[in-house]
Design an enzyme around this catalytic site. Sequence first.
Site, PDB file in Angstrom:
ATOM      1  N   MET A  35       0.843  -1.203   0.000  1.00  0.00           N
ATOM      2  CA  MET A  35       0.000   0.000   0.000  1.00  0.00           C
ATOM      3  C   MET A  35       0.882   1.259   0.000  1.00  0.00           C
ATOM      4  O   MET A  35       0.424   2.343   0.342  1.00  0.00           O
ATOM      5  CB  MET A  35      -0.935  -0.006   1.205  1.00  0.00           C
ATOM      6  CG  MET A  35      -1.900  -1.197   1.156  1.00  0.00           C
ATOM      7  SD  MET A  35      -3.438  -0.921   2.028  1.00  0.00           S
ATOM      8  CE  MET A  35      -2.865  -0.629   3.677  1.00  0.00           C
ATOM      9  N   GLU A  40      12.042  -0.209   4.862  1.00  0.00           N
ATOM     10  CA  GLU A  40      13.040  -1.264   4.691  1.00  0.00           C
ATOM     11  C   GLU A  40      12.396  -2.667   4.648  1.00  0.00           C
ATOM     12  O   GLU A  40      12.916  -3.576   3.985  1.00  0.00           O
ATOM     13  CB  GLU A  40      14.093  -1.145   5.805  1.00  0.00           C
ATOM     14  CG  GLU A  40      15.247  -2.110   5.756  1.00  0.00           C
ATOM     15  CD  GLU A  40      15.941  -2.234   4.391  1.00  0.00           C
ATOM     16  OE1 GLU A  40      16.038  -1.235   3.649  1.00  0.00           O
ATOM     17  OE2 GLU A  40      16.383  -3.370   4.072  1.00  0.00           O
ATOM     18  N   GLY A  41      11.268  -2.842   5.334  1.00  0.00           N
ATOM     19  CA  GLY A  41      10.572  -4.137   5.276  1.00  0.00           C
ATOM     20  C   GLY A  41      10.144  -4.445   3.838  1.00  0.00           C
ATOM     21  O   GLY A  41      10.369  -5.549   3.332  1.00  0.00           O
ATOM     22  N   HIS A  42       9.534  -3.441   3.168  1.00  0.00           N
ATOM     23  CA  HIS A  42       9.144  -3.642   1.769  1.00  0.00           C
ATOM     24  C   HIS A  42      10.380  -3.861   0.896  1.00  0.00           C
ATOM     25  O   HIS A  42      10.383  -4.707   0.006  1.00  0.00           O
ATOM     26  CB  HIS A  42       8.385  -2.414   1.243  1.00  0.00           C
ATOM     27  CG  HIS A  42       7.123  -2.101   1.975  1.00  0.00           C
ATOM     28  ND1 HIS A  42       6.980  -0.994   2.780  1.00  0.00           N
ATOM     29  CD2 HIS A  42       5.942  -2.760   2.029  1.00  0.00           C
ATOM     30  CE1 HIS A  42       5.768  -0.975   3.291  1.00  0.00           C
ATOM     31  NE2 HIS A  42       5.115  -2.033   2.860  1.00  0.00           N
ATOM     32  N   GLN A  66     -10.344  -2.552   2.260  1.00  0.00           N
ATOM     33  CA  GLN A  66      -9.877  -3.204   3.484  1.00  0.00           C
ATOM     34  C   GLN A  66      -9.857  -2.284   4.700  1.00  0.00           C
ATOM     35  O   GLN A  66      -9.354  -2.661   5.749  1.00  0.00           O
ATOM     36  CB  GLN A  66      -8.515  -3.871   3.263  1.00  0.00           C
ATOM     37  CG  GLN A  66      -7.360  -2.918   3.032  1.00  0.00           C
ATOM     38  CD  GLN A  66      -6.098  -3.652   2.614  1.00  0.00           C
ATOM     39  OE1 GLN A  66      -5.974  -4.091   1.477  1.00  0.00           O
ATOM     40  NE2 GLN A  66      -5.143  -3.806   3.518  1.00  0.00           N
ATOM     41  N   GLY A 152       5.235  -9.916   4.145  1.00  0.00           N
ATOM     42  CA  GLY A 152       5.943  -9.846   5.412  1.00  0.00           C
ATOM     43  C   GLY A 152       5.158 -10.542   6.518  1.00  0.00           C
ATOM     44  O   GLY A 152       3.932 -10.439   6.600  1.00  0.00           O
ATOM     45  N   LYS A 154       5.070  -9.753   9.549  1.00  0.00           N
ATOM     46  CA  LYS A 154       4.499  -8.888  10.590  1.00  0.00           C
ATOM     47  C   LYS A 154       2.974  -9.033  10.563  1.00  0.00           C
ATOM     48  O   LYS A 154       2.314  -8.971  11.587  1.00  0.00           O
ATOM     49  CB  LYS A 154       4.890  -7.428  10.401  1.00  0.00           C
ATOM     50  CG  LYS A 154       4.353  -6.564  11.553  1.00  0.00           C
ATOM     51  CD  LYS A 154       4.864  -5.163  11.499  1.00  0.00           C
ATOM     52  CE  LYS A 154       4.134  -4.325  10.505  1.00  0.00           C
ATOM     53  NZ  LYS A 154       2.738  -4.039  10.897  1.00  0.00           N
ATOM     54  N   GLN A 158      -2.464 -12.230   7.853  1.00  0.00           N
ATOM     55  CA  GLN A 158      -2.677 -11.937   6.426  1.00  0.00           C
ATOM     56  C   GLN A 158      -1.991 -12.996   5.556  1.00  0.00           C
ATOM     57  O   GLN A 158      -2.554 -13.463   4.570  1.00  0.00           O
ATOM     58  CB  GLN A 158      -2.137 -10.541   6.110  1.00  0.00           C
ATOM     59  CG  GLN A 158      -2.124 -10.207   4.627  1.00  0.00           C
ATOM     60  CD  GLN A 158      -1.803  -8.752   4.354  1.00  0.00           C
ATOM     61  OE1 GLN A 158      -2.663  -7.905   4.443  1.00  0.00           O
ATOM     62  NE2 GLN A 158      -0.564  -8.448   4.006  1.00  0.00           N
ATOM     63  N   SER A 190       6.631  -0.347  10.143  1.00  0.00           N
ATOM     64  CA  SER A 190       5.259  -0.236   9.650  1.00  0.00           C
ATOM     65  C   SER A 190       5.096   1.153   9.074  1.00  0.00           C
ATOM     66  O   SER A 190       5.650   2.128   9.608  1.00  0.00           O
ATOM     67  CB  SER A 190       4.282  -0.419  10.827  1.00  0.00           C
ATOM     68  OG  SER A 190       3.014   0.098  10.476  1.00  0.00           O
TER      69      SER A 190
HETATM   70  O1  PAF Z   1      -0.165  -5.700   3.538  1.00  0.00           O
HETATM   71  C1  PAF Z   1      -0.580  -4.810   2.772  1.00  0.00           C
HETATM   72  O2  PAF Z   1       0.089  -3.823   2.510  1.00  0.00           O
HETATM   73  C2  PAF Z   1      -1.956  -4.954   2.142  1.00  0.00           C
HETATM   74  O3  PAF Z   1      -2.838  -5.579   3.013  1.00  0.00           O
HETATM   75  C3  PAF Z   1      -1.938  -5.655   0.780  1.00  0.00           C
HETATM   76  C4  PAF Z   1      -1.469  -7.091   0.893  1.00  0.00           C
HETATM   77  C5  PAF Z   1      -1.031  -4.910  -0.184  1.00  0.00           C
HETATM   78  C6  PAF Z   1      -3.344  -5.668   0.184  1.00  0.00           C
HETATM   79  O4  PAF Z   1      -3.844  -4.396   0.004  1.00  0.00           O
END
Ligand code: PAF
Length: 295
Positions: A35, A40-42, A66, A152, A154, A158, A190
């Site tokens: 999103m 750094e996690g991404h 969501q 991830g 975290k 999910q 986060s």
């Molecule tokens: O973890 C996230 O950033 C979101 O829930 C995702 C998986 C991109 C779905 O919108």
Amino acid sequence: MTPLIVRRVAELREEIEAFRRRQPGKQEVGFVPTMGYLHEGHASLIRRSVSENGLTVLSIFVNPLQFGPNEDFERYPRDERRDVELAEASGADIVFIPSVEEMYPEPMRTKVTVSELTDRLCGASRPGHFDGVATVVSKLFHIVQPDRAYFGLKDAQQVAVIARMTRDLHIPVDIVPCPTVREADGLALSSRNVYLSPEERKQALVLSQSLAQVPGWIEDGMTEAELAVRIRGRIRSQPLADIDYVEIATYPDLTQPPAERPLRESEVPLLVALAVRFGKTRLIDNVLLFPSEVK
Ligand code: PAF
């Protein structure tokens, strides 16, 4: 190399098809859905995808489906320029940044629901959240058709929900769970950390600090209820902490462990997960323990 920025579904499909045509049967596509407001996690997910695939697609889409009505959809942090820089530095080939209209050109009449796994933890405190996640992720999987997708841990719930959805729907993608990345002092990275005041951030360290004690507490022979009480007590030592949940579940099925049995006797992995508010910011964190680590 500067990644290609793509905003339309049709163009993304064309680019990925062209890539596959260039190297038939050889090149695999890795996908990192996000999103945005990358950290750094991404970056670690992108780098992992780059190391395992011929093409890495990153998506940036703040998915309205969501977020609950009183949640932070409007104020969710966004910074496209910085995100593209980080994507480039991490090696992403394509950055897909669709608008809400591109992803949802008409009101959705289809929803993906993963039952039972979404009854507890974040599913209980954010009704409808995982329907929104499962729906957008399955749309993105159909658009990108990746070989692997990186998430991830975290958000361990999910990961479990998406892995189950892909199995249930026979979506041919490998879900690759990746370790949580933390600041030097332990705070889990986060995008929402940016909301924290300096004092809230300081007190939020209690999350990783209490989770770090969990293996020892389990080794001491605690049951599920005893462990939850101990963690709650530890978190409450910080006056700004407002607990949403502290839960212990089997992983990845997210069922309740047997109440009377010491957790160290568990034969399946255990997830100890928490969600705690500091002011307006809701943070989540967890520890995932395999039986060999708790005996
Ligand atoms: O973890 C996230 O950033 C979101 O829930 C995702 C998986 C991109 C779905 O919108």
